[in-house]
Write an enzyme that holds these catalytic residues in place. Structure first.
Site, mmCIF file in Angstrom:
data_model
loop_
_atom_site.group_PDB
_atom_site.id
_atom_site.type_symbol
_atom_site.label_atom_id
_atom_site.label_comp_id
_atom_site.label_asym_id
_atom_site.label_seq_id
_atom_site.Cartn_x
_atom_site.Cartn_y
_atom_site.Cartn_z
ATOM 1 N N LYS A 1 9.477 -0.735 14.281
ATOM 2 C CA LYS A 1 10.064 -0.450 12.960
ATOM 3 C C LYS A 1 11.209 0.545 13.100
ATOM 4 C CE LYS A 1 5.926 -0.860 10.030
ATOM 5 N NZ LYS A 1 4.964 -0.128 9.216
ATOM 6 N N LYS B 1 0.837 -1.204 0.000
ATOM 7 C CA LYS B 1 0.000 0.000 0.000
ATOM 8 C C LYS B 1 0.874 1.256 0.000
ATOM 9 C CE LYS B 1 -3.340 2.486 2.798
ATOM 10 N NZ LYS B 1 -4.271 2.496 3.916
ATOM 11 N N GLU C 1 -4.767 -6.359 14.770
ATOM 12 C CA GLU C 1 -4.235 -5.055 14.364
ATOM 13 C C GLU C 1 -5.340 -3.997 14.441
ATOM 14 O OE1 GLU C 1 -2.553 -4.152 10.281
ATOM 15 O OE2 GLU C 1 -0.659 -4.423 11.309
ATOM 16 N N GLY D 1 -4.750 -1.606 4.834
ATOM 17 C CA GLY D 1 -3.974 -2.726 4.295
ATOM 18 C C GLY D 1 -4.626 -4.067 4.571
ATOM 19 N N ARG D 2 -5.157 -4.237 5.786
ATOM 20 C CA ARG D 2 -5.741 -5.531 6.146
ATOM 21 C C ARG D 2 -7.145 -5.721 5.555
ATOM 22 N NH1 ARG D 2 -4.617 -2.235 10.278
ATOM 23 N NH2 ARG D 2 -6.258 -1.425 11.648
ATOM 24 N N HIS E 1 -5.523 -33.008 17.671
ATOM 25 C CA HIS E 1 -4.434 -33.887 18.121
ATOM 26 C C HIS E 1 -3.258 -33.069 18.633
ATOM 27 C CE1 HIS E 1 -6.542 -37.394 16.558
ATOM 28 N NE2 HIS E 1 -6.972 -36.541 15.639
ATOM 29 N N GLU F 1 10.581 -4.572 4.494
ATOM 30 C CA GLU F 1 10.672 -5.995 4.127
ATOM 31 C C GLU F 1 10.337 -6.181 2.644
ATOM 32 O OE1 GLU F 1 9.044 -4.787 6.733
ATOM 33 O OE2 GLU F 1 9.074 -6.166 8.459
HETATM 34 O O1 F6P Z 1 3.291 -2.483 9.668
HETATM 35 C C1 F6P Z 1 1.966 -2.877 9.598
HETATM 36 C C2 F6P Z 1 1.449 -2.680 8.207
HETATM 37 O O2 F6P Z 1 1.342 -1.338 7.929
HETATM 38 C C3 F6P Z 1 0.117 -3.378 7.992
HETATM 39 O O3 F6P Z 1 -0.960 -2.652 8.450
HETATM 40 C C4 F6P Z 1 0.136 -3.584 6.515
HETATM 41 O O4 F6P Z 1 -0.805 -4.521 6.081
HETATM 42 C C5 F6P Z 1 1.567 -4.023 6.322
HETATM 43 O O5 F6P Z 1 2.310 -3.273 7.244
HETATM 44 C C6 F6P Z 1 2.116 -3.848 4.939
HETATM 45 O O6 F6P Z 1 2.054 -2.508 4.546
HETATM 46 P P1 F6P Z 1 2.231 -2.094 3.035
HETATM 47 O O7 F6P Z 1 1.134 -2.716 2.244
HETATM 48 O O8 F6P Z 1 2.157 -0.601 3.020
HETATM 49 O O9 F6P Z 1 3.567 -2.596 2.578
#
Ligand code: F6P
Length: 539
Positions: free
Chosen positions: A505, A206, A354, A268-269, A385, A212
């Site tokens: 972060k 987003k 979240e 994002g979620r 199990h 990452e």
């Molecule tokens: O750090 C949390 C977050 O912002 C989530 O809310 C989001 O889904 C995820 O990181 C990834 O964010 P992006 O889509 O901006 O890379």
């Protein structure tokens, strides 16, 4: 703003929990013949049996009173109406517009956004058709066989969960893989054995600033360019982006003509029904993707128009509030009896934790009551199990959602009956248990009676749908989205921000520069962290 714990409706529930919260489900069933019929509710294709919850008619009435007093109606309309209810970020919350029909109207600042939503969906459809048909060719003229989605959190869990959930609908000629973790093992494993000439990377972010994702994307680009003889022009045919941030996409080197956009009013979620679902659309095709969207839309309508007493997301949310705030139960298990829903609990963890893992209200005042539960789970029968021992006989009561389907998407020799029999049995055993008298009647060794007794009175919802189709998946996800929204409204928190992820972060960025330079900066950390950094560097 109003503290919900100060409301008379809250106090009434506190008193009610004290006087009747311990009543055993056996007694509740014995004294209430209409219970199952009254507490079994339908929402589109989902049937939810709420009868195995520790509630009476009075409990349900008091919970609905609390929902009314919390301003749920007004906040629901504010959400659907595009008001900036995500107040800490000054944004509307309009994931419901992502599944709007073409002639629906959803406005942001007076502008209808539905046409934009469909423009992007149509672009996604054209692109995915081209990839699926082999018309979209890689740099060397070969068709795409593998799609690698690079994203994390909402930009990973949604498409990954849905790709697994809809496995029987996936085109067998195209495989999707998912890279999320900055652990290099993830990218190495995801690209192992792949032919760069036939691989398409989808960079899903987003913000397009997530460390990452950008780190993985840079290394994926290097892998691709190296695999194609060092020709960086290859990126154009092998990388597309899903984002709200065209500037950053351009800076990364992806042509914005190959970017599928969404908007800052999509969390994002809550985004895999937007462009973040491109990998899924390539896998299952445009028609199935749109059937999924129609499932979301039908559940949205159920939620928006059904009286609270019969409103399935509202009732599920209220039961969660009952357990969290009045019976003091801290966790909630999601137990799908479907291997295809293996990532559904993880997906719901982000959606719920979240969203509602908050300790201050919308106005910044601290809460003095519990908010979001710990959400966890695994598919059955595997969980039986492993951890069900604790659910049956442990000292913590864990309200659970069982999710199952009347029909298997692919059955083998009655196996599906066995799967579902297990689901029904678990809910029954948890609710009614086995008394020591019942055990003593069948067990010879009196020393074992206590060990083999099941207290029961452990609540669960049983959610059944005809079959795990794209539409049903959309319904299930929308059901949980609205459940989370209702709970956040009652608790008075902002379910649409996630400031809690920021501190870690910032610290990671600082520590990463110390690790890569090999120069610790002890003034920046506590003694424990300094010792860990020193030990790591001393390798
Ligand atoms: O750090 C949390 C977050 O912002 C989530 O809310 C989001 O889904 C995820 O990181 C990834 O964010 P992006 O889509 O901006 O890379």
């Amino acid at each position: 703003m109003t503290d919900p714990a100060e409301l008379p409706q809250w106090h009434a529930l506190v008193a009610h929990a004290e006087s009747s919260g311990g009543t055993h489900l056996r007694e509740l069933f014995d004294t209430d013949a209409g219970r199952v019929e009254r507490l079994t509710m339908d929402a589109v294709d989902l049937t939810v049996d709420f009868s195995k919850h520790r509630v009476t008619q009075e409990t349900m009435k008091l919970l609905v009173d609390l929902a009314e007093a919390s301003g749920l109606r007004a906040r629901t309309e504010a959400m659907f109406g595009g008001e900036p209810i995500n107040s800490t970020e000054g944004r509307p919350v309009l994931h419901t517009a992502l599944r709007a029909a073409r002639d629906d109207v959803f406005t942001v600042d007076g502008e209808d956004v539905v046409a934009d939503v469909h423009t992007v969906l149509d672009r996604m459809a054209r692109f995915s058709d081209r990839v699926r048909s082999g018309e979209w060719l890689g740099h060397t003229g070969k068709r795409i066989r593998t799609v690698v989605n690079i994203g994390i959190g909402g930009s990973d869990l949604g498409p990954l969960m849905a790709y697994h959930a809809l496995t029987p609908f996936v085109d067998p000629d195209i495989e999707c893989r998912f890279v999320s973790n900055v652990d290099p093992a993830n990218l190495v494993d995801a690209t192992r054995g792949l032919d760069p000439e036939q691989t398409l990377f989808i960079v899903a972010s987003k913000t397009f600033t997530t460390i990452e994702t950008l780190t993985n994307a840079r290394n994926a680009r290097a892998w691709l360019v190296e695999g194609l003889g060092g020709d960086s022009a290859a990126v154009a045919k092998h990388f597309v982006a899903l984002s709200t941030n065209a500037d950053e996409v351009g800076k990364f080197g992806i042509d914005t003509a190959n970017m599928f956009e969404f908007w800052d009013w999509v969390g994002g979620r809550y985004s895999f029904d937007a462009a973040i679902g491109l990998s899924l659309m390539i896998a299952i095709g445009d028609d199935a993707f749109r059937q999924m969207l129609s499932g979301f839309r039908l559940m949205d309508r159920h939620f928006r128009t059904t009286p609270f007493e019969q409103n399935v997301p509202v009732i599920a949310a209220l039961l969660g509030v009952w357990y969290r705030n009045f019976l003091d139960l801290p966790t909630h298990a999601v137990l799908p009896y479907s291997q295809h829903l293996d990532r559904f609990p993880a997906y719901l963890q982000q959606l719920d934790m979240e969203s509602n893992g908050k300790r201050v209200r919308l106005d910044g005042s601290p809460v003095d009551y519990a908010t979001g539960p710990v959400v966890w789970g695994e598919p059955g029968t595997n969980g039986q199990h492993a951890f069900y021992q604790l659910i049956h006989q442990g000292t913590t009561v864990i309200p659970s959602d069982f999710i199952g389907f009347s029909e298997a998407t692919e059955d083998i020799d009655g196996m599906h009956d066995l799967l579902m029999a297990n689901m029904f049995a678990q809910a029954e055993a948890l609710a009614f248990g086995k008394t020591s008298a019942e055990v003593a009647a069948v067990v010879d060794d009196p020393d074992l009676v206590a060990h083999r007794t099941f207290a029961g009175n452990r609540p669960s919802s049983v959610i059944i749908a005809p079959k795990l189709t794209p539409s049903v998946l959309g319904q299930l996800v929308a059901f949980y989205e609205h459940k989370v929204f209702v709970q956040g409204t009652i608790w008075g928190v902002n379910s649409f921000d996630q400031w809690g992820v920021e501190l870690g972060k910032a610290l990671a960025t600082q520590i990463a520069s110390e690790l890569s330079s090999g120069t610790p900066d002890p003034a920046k950390h506590d003694a424990s962290t300094n010792a860990l950094i020193a030990r790591y560097l001393d390798r």
